[in-house]
Design an enzyme around this catalytic site. Sequence first.
Site, PDB file in Angstrom:
ATOM      1  N   HIS A 144      -7.672  52.255  66.650  1.00 44.29           N
ATOM      2  CA  HIS A 144      -6.968  50.988  66.870  1.00 44.29           C
ATOM      3  C   HIS A 144      -5.853  50.798  65.820  1.00 44.29           C
ATOM      4  O   HIS A 144      -4.711  50.494  66.167  1.00 44.29           O
ATOM      5  CB  HIS A 144      -8.003  49.852  66.790  1.00 44.29           C
ATOM      6  CG  HIS A 144      -7.472  48.467  66.910  1.00 44.29           C
ATOM      7  ND1 HIS A 144      -7.625  47.692  68.042  1.00 44.29           N
ATOM      8  CD2 HIS A 144      -6.795  47.673  66.022  1.00 44.29           C
ATOM      9  CE1 HIS A 144      -7.074  46.505  67.852  1.00 44.29           C
ATOM     10  NE2 HIS A 144      -6.560  46.461  66.625  1.00 44.29           N
ATOM     11  N   GLU A 145      -6.193  51.008  64.560  1.00 41.14           N
ATOM     12  CA  GLU A 145      -5.186  50.783  63.507  1.00 41.14           C
ATOM     13  C   GLU A 145      -4.085  51.842  63.556  1.00 41.14           C
ATOM     14  O   GLU A 145      -2.911  51.536  63.315  1.00 41.14           O
ATOM     15  CB  GLU A 145      -5.842  50.746  62.126  1.00 41.14           C
ATOM     16  CG  GLU A 145      -6.851  49.616  61.922  1.00 41.14           C
ATOM     17  CD  GLU A 145      -6.309  48.224  62.196  1.00 41.14           C
ATOM     18  OE1 GLU A 145      -5.075  48.035  62.153  1.00 41.14           O
ATOM     19  OE2 GLU A 145      -7.115  47.321  62.479  1.00 41.14           O
ATOM     20  N   HIS A 203      -1.578  50.693  66.003  1.00 46.90           N
ATOM     21  CA  HIS A 203      -0.574  49.778  65.422  1.00 46.90           C
ATOM     22  C   HIS A 203       0.455  50.576  64.611  1.00 46.90           C
ATOM     23  O   HIS A 203       1.662  50.319  64.686  1.00 46.90           O
ATOM     24  CB  HIS A 203      -1.237  48.777  64.473  1.00 46.90           C
ATOM     25  CG  HIS A 203      -2.035  47.699  65.132  1.00 46.90           C
ATOM     26  ND1 HIS A 203      -1.585  46.956  66.196  1.00 46.90           N
ATOM     27  CD2 HIS A 203      -3.279  47.209  64.837  1.00 46.90           C
ATOM     28  CE1 HIS A 203      -2.503  46.047  66.533  1.00 46.90           C
ATOM     29  NE2 HIS A 203      -3.541  46.189  65.719  1.00 46.90           N
TER      30      HIS A 203
HETATM   31 ZN    ZN Z   1      -5.369  45.165  65.596  1.00 45.72          ZN
END
Ligand code: ZN
Length: 277
Positions: free
Chosen positions: A186-187, A190
């Site tokens: 997830h990170e 980003h």
């Molecule tokens: Zn996030």
Amino acid sequence: MAFFINDKEFENQGEFTKYGRGCATKIPTPIEILRVDEEISSNKSRRSLFSQLSIEVRFHHVTYGAKGLITKSQRKKQIDLLNQAFAGANLKFKYSESKVQFIDNQSWYFMGHGSAAEREAKTLLGTDSKRYLNFYTGGLVSGLLGWATFPFDLSGDPILDGVVMLDESLPGGDAAPYNLGMTGVHEVGHWLGLYHTFQGGCDGIGDHVHDTPAHSAANYGKPQLDQAHNACIVGENAPINNYMNYVDDEWMNELTPEQEARVKEQIMMYRTGLLNT
Ligand SMILES: [Zn+2]
């Protein structure tokens, strides 16, 4: 649950196990979003995308005594998960065991997003962020699973660039139901320019990706399709298995073709140093 996605509200944070996934990646401002969109469309015809790109990860583990001692097996599993998740974006992640750093520092171990401790740790530990993915782990301020910097912030603040992860969120950690390594995916999403699938709720154009149906708020836990009634358009389903939603690790397994395309575009726009590594 804006509780976890607005920096100011972090002052009242609780335990993520009680409230849900805690990602502290900043919400991009309207001006930043606009600037990125303009850059995507204005230079599209001049950009040629790569067919395969290898990204070298540099692990920096901040420890506090016996806490935070991430193992080789955990690193390898995390890299495997990144490779599975971003294969469709033609990315291959790798790392070298000889470059792994451990540093024992109590204040850094409990760093918060935007803190002096974060900047100090990254200043000392970070390695050429234009060419490498700096992957930090620590205990973090209570309630947080991690955060990342966006590609468009690299040139203005290269020291802060990278992802920061709760140590116990790595595969085999004890942060269940967030201990299968999906916070890492997830990170990194980003870090490669992806927004949350629920960004903007039902206003505007959501996460700026067309094949992730807009939804009014994050989904938590292990929702079934017939329980995820918060898609903005009747007849659509919220992307309940998407890595950029807030569901449990066990539930995350999807990036869409347009998310993959966006990742490739963002690398060519802001992270071209990776091409020379
Ligand atoms: Zn996030």
